[in-house]
Write an enzyme that holds these catalytic residues in place. Structure first.
Site, PDB file in Angstrom:
ATOM      1  N   HIS A   1     -24.556  -7.398  76.646  1.00 32.81           N
ATOM      2  CA  HIS A   1     -25.643  -7.430  75.683  1.00 32.81           C
ATOM      3  C   HIS A   1     -26.993  -7.130  76.337  1.00 32.81           C
ATOM      4  CE1 HIS A   1     -27.121  -8.893  71.717  1.00 32.81           C
ATOM      5  NE2 HIS A   1     -28.242  -8.939  72.410  1.00 32.81           N
TER       6      HIS A   1
ATOM      7  N   HIS B   1     -27.104  -6.668  64.408  1.00 36.14           N
ATOM      8  CA  HIS B   1     -26.731  -8.084  64.386  1.00 36.14           C
ATOM      9  C   HIS B   1     -25.390  -8.223  63.668  1.00 36.14           C
ATOM     10  CE1 HIS B   1     -28.832 -12.187  64.921  1.00 36.14           C
ATOM     11  NE2 HIS B   1     -28.712 -11.582  66.066  1.00 36.14           N
TER      12      HIS B   1
END
Lengths: 968, 279
Positions: free
Chosen positions: A233, A304
């Site tokens: 990430h 998201h």
């Protein structure tokens, strides 16, 4: 003492929330409910008397005109025989912003002794209901057990305490060391797994080697910090790693090693283009380009996906909140001026019985996501001006939620640099146990242990907190009170402070971090991902003033440490060192990954479709396709006009219901300089060839800006890859091919990438098989508009005006909507003829500048057919056009192909007869043809290649089907 | 002669403050954006201004009920100051969330009585509650001008403005309140169709009683409205300005701000020292 107050709409008055719930219940197939009423429940704890409770209810909680309240636990509806009551409350530890406001409201009444507030919702379900139905309703409509629970025995007056019970401080504080030095490879793997560090063996070995050289074991906190910094990430290991890429084309097999995919495709294109107006690319929280003499604009789009799959409202909510913080954390902080949100879901009519276990129904996901975006964007006062919603069955387990934000940054504020001895100041929300991986969160069953625990995957945002931070921050920025800023996103302080300290090093005293509740360990404080927090680097002499500025806006700000110059990351907890890491080791990153990627062309064929004389029904079917149909009901829930800058809104036309190509804003009051925002996304093209998907999406994102009047040489783009598991060579092969398409198209069209993001591992298991999402790229575009008063919308303006098609049509129906309604994918994916595209775009710029176009619409999904229909019904005009005049090249020249081909770089343009000559002269060298004219009469008439009518429909009928196909 | 001075209230969740300020400034007003904290701490005072504007937004998140918490702050903590401000003949405008605040503080429909402001049931006569649609909606509406207000001088019979709210359905406490509003010509705007005729959803976006979109106090100096005049300040904010034949600079909402500023110039500043304003 605990008190319970229930507030509901007066009998006889409409209860819209109840009605909406009733519809949702009907939607999941439960019949027999005659009415639903909803009441709001407040549980209030503190040393207060009956009179106080009465005052709180009367003066604060209930509206005297439309609502009743009751302070007993008996409820309202006890005399009505046929109903069931369900009360739903947030799990402890889950953000409920209403609690904070209510506490404030109570204090304002002069009642200082209330210590805590909780809220819940109570549903009165009238009608006949089996207990199976009731469970279904609770499960599918009323509660998401990840964040909510059914209150079994309503708290009543006099009941025990409400406060989250802190973890008992049983053991005295001690530093936890991890047994790393002696670990064998198997144990290293176990350590990574058990700690949920998601580090592979090579990475664990690198860490082991580092600590062996130091002759000591790491602390838990050190290991966590490394894992966060090196995570996919934060570090984008796949894109930065080495990829052995094998491509098979036309029988030839070629293998080459790509070192750092990002640098050798996306970034490379930008550096090659070397646009002077690119101010900051790829290194800050958002990409920055020049706007006018005083300001730059920045743009960032985030995904998201995983959080939105679990808790659609919270996931999308915090997604929007996160990307807004990217804007706030760009340079010295930009002012957010608009949002853009793009979603991919499974179809809303997906059969419930086929739903994989553990997934929410796409309709629920969609409703939740839209509500989450609405809540955060609207409350922040940032208009949501652009978006798209696409549907494909393979998004059932992994919906995609892209949240983007544009900001206005004063010139000079694009630079930031942490100085030695700067204080580290955190501002905004407090730190809780949110988002700590490995945290077990409560699901339904409530125990004292689970009281304060929630999962980061299911956070709920607090937009007003972020709005306060925004207001205070811009004030502090304009006073020049800090040197650098970044947002707390994934990885929390570990990532934010770590990043800012990557040259100088820092010292942080973890006990100084303000907490939502007691009981967090030193590591939890450090890696928590609680929302609405930012980190500033502040010169010591400005700290006092800075804290005062934040206090004026009621925002908490705290000094937690300083940037030292020691080049070490040193963390202390009550004076005891818990972390001492070399920042160079940390930020040089993990050993490079080596992955294999294989790209083979898909074995697809063009379908054989019999041709029909009338295309009427096909045009209606294409218009009602989920991807084409109107998204108005979603768009209207977003405030798209706050800040007063909108020039071209997402909806255009006589009745403000036509689909605009790009949105245009004039962000500075009384200035005609504007920005245009658009996006290109097409999942079905990627199923055929990710290379041409990328090129087509870039073409679409660019031509939409060209449509409204943005100039080609002032357009910048962003990439957002959402892909399956990159450890599988076929998935990674598609990803590489997509990145190559990005590179080539960006260079050819002259549009630089300025920022981007990737979300990988979008797969889920079903029946023993892992199903990946279709590899998807979103291209977001931003263009500078010199004079917004010259911009053009897509609605036909006047009968008698001429209709042109600009750009050539090819037999490219692979991945088209037309093929989809016939059940085919096809193989002839649209390509982009780059040189011609550039010429077309440049000529169209001149057309707009000269004021020759009354309306322009780009041809995308559904081709000329959909573009024409949309222009007609948005302007409430008819049209007469001739397909044989549409410039076409290639075989299969037939009505349906000409009308529905999705070839790139094309526009439909409306021109007044008086401008005909000048318009055509401007387009010299670019393929174009007048295909007919706009009519004041309501018929849309299309003559086929044989001069027979092939479409004849009323514009209103076309609009009706387009508007009613997709209802939320 | 000094310029009209406007105070725009700000607090957590205020978000239309800057465009509202710009709208007033366009007509020569001096505008301060003032956080409620400054009024509480007496670092700022209503006395220094001629116009009080409460802009749109989601103050305190619209938690509990829209505008409730800010309304309580006003009536419970600043009641006397507001009473004086009104008694001095000054102007107040509340837009969207500001309108919600004005009705929940009992400033509209008025007359506001600081003495009674501690008891909500005494002072709140009307409310703005959840839209019939049950959701937040941003859409443009036509407004029929009915009442008489200092803010609406020379406005056409029909004004075209956007609304953007979830709680805009106007409901009076009882028929008596409604009759009085009508009798005293306090209903300033009603939702209507493009021809000025009564309409239903979506022309009436929320199901308001008698399609009421805006009201004033009995003097016409205090205006509360759900639609956003600052969002139709320029013609380029019109949702289909590209179709309009006549190109103009201003949109249909600009006049409302111009009226407020002009009223102060003509009635409060002209030919005399500023009324009740310290400079």
């Amino acid at each position: 003492m605990l008190w319970r107050i229930e507030v509901k709409e007066k009998d006889g008055l409409l209860d819209p929330l109840g009605e909406g719930t009733q519809k949702d219940i009907l939607d999941i197939g439960v019949k027999g409910i005659s009415q639903v009423r909803v009441s709001q429940v407040y549980l209030i704890e503190g040393d207060i008397q009956d009179a106080d409770v009465e005052k709180i209810s009367r003066e604060l909680l209930a509206d005297p005109v439309t609502q009743d309240y009751q302070c007993s636990s008996n409820g309202f509806a006890k005399f009505i025989p046929s109903f069931k009551v369900v009360e739903i409350a947030y799990n402890p530890g889950v953000m409920d912003p209403v609690e904070e406001s209510t506490l404030k409201g109570i204090r304002d009444l002069g009642i200082p002794t209330v210590t805590s507030v909780r809220t819940a919702r109570k549903y009165y379900l009238y009608g006949k209901l089996s207990s199976r139905d009731l469970n279904l309703i609770v499960d599918k409509v009323l509660a998401n057990k990840l964040i909510q629970h059914v209150v079994k025995e309503p708290h009543g007056k006099g009941q025990a305490s409400l406060k989250p019970v802190a973890k008992p401080k049983d053991s005295p504080f001690h530093v936890v060391l991890v047994d790393l030095l002696k670990a064998n490879p198997k144990e290293l793997k176990q350590l990574s797994q058990k700690g949920q560090l998601f580090l592979n063996l090579d990475e664990m070995k690198a860490i082991q080697q580092h600590f062996r050289s130091l002759k000591r074991d790491p602390t838990d906190c050190e290991l966590e910090t490394i894992a966060q910094t090196w995570s996919e990430h934060c570090y984008h290991k796949t894109f930065r790693g080495n990829i052995e890429y094998t491509s098979q084309e036309k029988g030839h097999k070629k293998t080459r090693v790509i070192r750092n995919l990002l640098k050798s495709t996306i970034v490379k294109a930008t550096y090659k283009l070397n646009k002077p107006w690119c101010v900051s690319v790829f290194h800050d929280n958002a990409g920055v380009i020049e706007f006018d003499e005083d300001f730059h604009v920045c743009f960032k789009v985030e995904t998201h996906n995983h959080p939105s799959a679990l808790e659609p409202f919270g996931g999308a909510n915090t997604g929007v909140g996160g990307v807004i913080r990217d804007t706030l954390g760009t340079g010295l902080g930009a002012k957010p001026i608009c949002n853009t949100d793009i979603f991919c879901f499974a179809p809303p009519d997906y059969s419930s019985s086929r739903l994989p276990p553990g997934t929410l129904h796409p309709k629920r996901v969609m409703k939740g996501v839209v509500s989450g975006v609405r809540d955060y964007g609207n409350k922040m006062g940032i208009p949501t001006v652009n978006g798209a919603i696409l549907f494909d069955e393979r998004f059932v387990g992994n919906p995609l939620v892209y949240c983007g934000n544009v900001g206005l940054l004063p010139k000079g504020a694009e630079k930031k640099a942490v100085h030695k001895n700067d204080k580290i100041v955190t501002v905004g929300g407090r730190t809780g146990r949110d988002g700590i991986h490995g945290a077990t969160f409560s699901s339904g069953e409530l125990t004292e242990e689970s009281e304060t625990i929630s999962s980061g995957a299911v956070q709920i945002g607090h937009p007003i907190q972020e709005k306060k931070v925004l207001d205070a921050l811009l004030k502090a920025r304009d006073e020049g009170l800090y040197h650098a800023i970044t947002d707390c996103g994934a990885g929390g302080f570990s990532s934010a402070v770590g990043e800012m300290a990557n040259e100088l090093g820092a010292r942080v005293d973890l006990e100084k971090i303000l907490l939502k509740y007691e009981g967090l360990t030193y590591t939890e404080r450090w890696i928590s991902e609680s929302q609405e927090r930012m980190v500033l680097a502040v010169a010591p002499e400005y700290v006092e003033r800075l804290l005062a500025v934040f206090q004026e806006e009621n925002v908490e700000a705290t000094v937690i440490g300083e940037f030292t110059g020691s080049e070490r990351l040193e963390l202390f907890y009550h004076g005891c060192q818990v972390c001492d890491l070399d920042v160079k080791f940390l930020h040089d990153g993990p050993p490079r990954l080596h992955k294999k990627a294989i790209w083979k062309p898909t074995r697809l064929k063009e379908p054989k479709i019999s041709s029909s004389e009338s295309l009427n029904e096909f045009l209606f079917a294409v218009l009602s396709h989920n991807n084409v149909a109107s998204k108005e009901s979603v768009i209207r829930q977003y405030d798209h006009e706050v800040q007063g800058a909108s020039v071209i809104k997402p909806l255009s036309g006589v009745n403000s219901d036509g689909p605009s190509d790009a949105s245009v804003l004039a962000p500075r009051w009384n200035s005609q300089k504007g920005i245009a925002v658009a996006n290109g996304i097409n999942v079905r093209f990627g199923m055929i060839d990710p290379y041409w998907m990328a090129a087509s999406c870039i073409d679409e994102a660019v031509r939409q800006i060209i449509s409204v009047g943005g100039e080609l040489d002032r357009i910048a783009i962003l990439d957002n890859f959402c892909w399956g598991n990159p450890d599988k060579p076929d998935r990674l092969g598609g990803l590489v091919r997509c990145a190559l398409g990005c590179h080539d198209a960006a260079i050819a069209l002259g549009v630089p990438f300025i920022s981007g993001k990737d979300s990988l591992y979008n797969e889920f298991a079903q029946g023993g098989k892992s199903i990946a999402i279709p590899g998807t790229i979103l291209i977001s575009s931003i263009g500078i508009v010199e004079d917004v008063t010259k911009t053009v919308t897509m609605d036909f303006k006047k009968g008698g005006n001429l209709i042109y098609v600009v750009g050539k049509t090819y037999p490219e129906l692979g991945g088209s909507i037309y093929y989809d309604i016939l059940g085919h994918l096809g193989s002839a994916v649209p390509t982009v003829r780059f040189k011609k595209a550039v010429k077309t775009f440049q000529a169209m710029n001149k057309v707009v500048q000269s004021g020759y176009a009354r309306s322009i619409h780009d041809c995308s999904e559904g081709g000329v057919g959909v573009a024409l229909a949309e222009m007609c019904f948005s302007g409430e005009k008819g049209a007469t056009v001739h397909l044989k005049r549409i410039p076409y090249e290639g075989k299969n020249r037939r009505d349906d192909f000409v009308l529905f081909s999705e070839s790139n770089s094309r526009f439909v343009v409306e021109v007044e007869p008086r401008h005909q000559k000048a318009f055509e002269a401007t387009l010299k060298g670019v393929v174009h043809c007048c295909i007919g004219q706009v009519e004041e009469t309501p018929e849309v008439v299309v003559y086929g290649l044989d001069d027979q009518i092939c479409v004849n429909a009323y514009q209103q009928d076309l609009k009706d089907v387009w508007k009613s196909a997709l209802k939320f | 002669m000094s310029n009209p001075r406007v105070i725009i209230l700000r607090t957590a969740g205020t978000n239309c403050d800057q465009e509202t300020a710009s709208a007033f400034r366009e007509f020569g007003a001096e505008v301060d954006l003032v956080h409620m904290n400054l009024l509480f701490s007496k670092k700022a005072s209503l006395e220094d201004y001629h116009i009080l504007a409460i802009p749109g937004g989601f103050t305190y998140g619209d938690d509990i009920i829209s505008g409730r918490i800010l309304a309580n702050e006003l009536r419970l903590r600043l009641g006397q100051e507001i009473q004086k401000f009104i008694d001095d003949g000054k102007l107040i405008i509340g837009i969207c969330n500001g309108f919600q605040v004005l009705v929940r503080a009992g400033i509209l429909p008025g007359p506001f009585e600081a003495q009674q402001a501690q008891d909500l049931r005494q002072i709140q006569k009307v409310t703005l509650t959840y839209n019939d649609s049950g959701r937040f909606e941003d859409r443009w509406v036509h407004l029929h001008l009915d009442g008489k207000s200092a803010w609406t001088q020379d406005l056409g019979k029909i004004t075209f403005l956007p609304v953007a709210h979830a709680e805009g359905k106007f409901v009076p406490a009882d028929q008596g309140v409604l009759n009085k509003l009508n009798r005293q010509r306090q209903v300033v705007f009603r939702y209507c169709d493009v021809h000025g005729k009564p309409c239903t959803y979506p022309g009436d976006p929320n199901g308001s009683v008698e399609r009421i979109a805006a009201i004033s106090d009995p003097t016409g100096r205090i205006l509360g409205m759900m639609p956003h005049p600052e969002r139709h300040f320029w013609q380029t904010q019109h949702p289909f300005w590209t179709r309009l034949e006549k190109k103009e600079k201003y949109g249909e909402g600009a006049r409302i701000f111009e009226n407020g500023v002009r009223y102060v110039r003509e009635k409060l500043l002209a030919g005399k020292e500023a009324v009740g304003v310290k400079n």
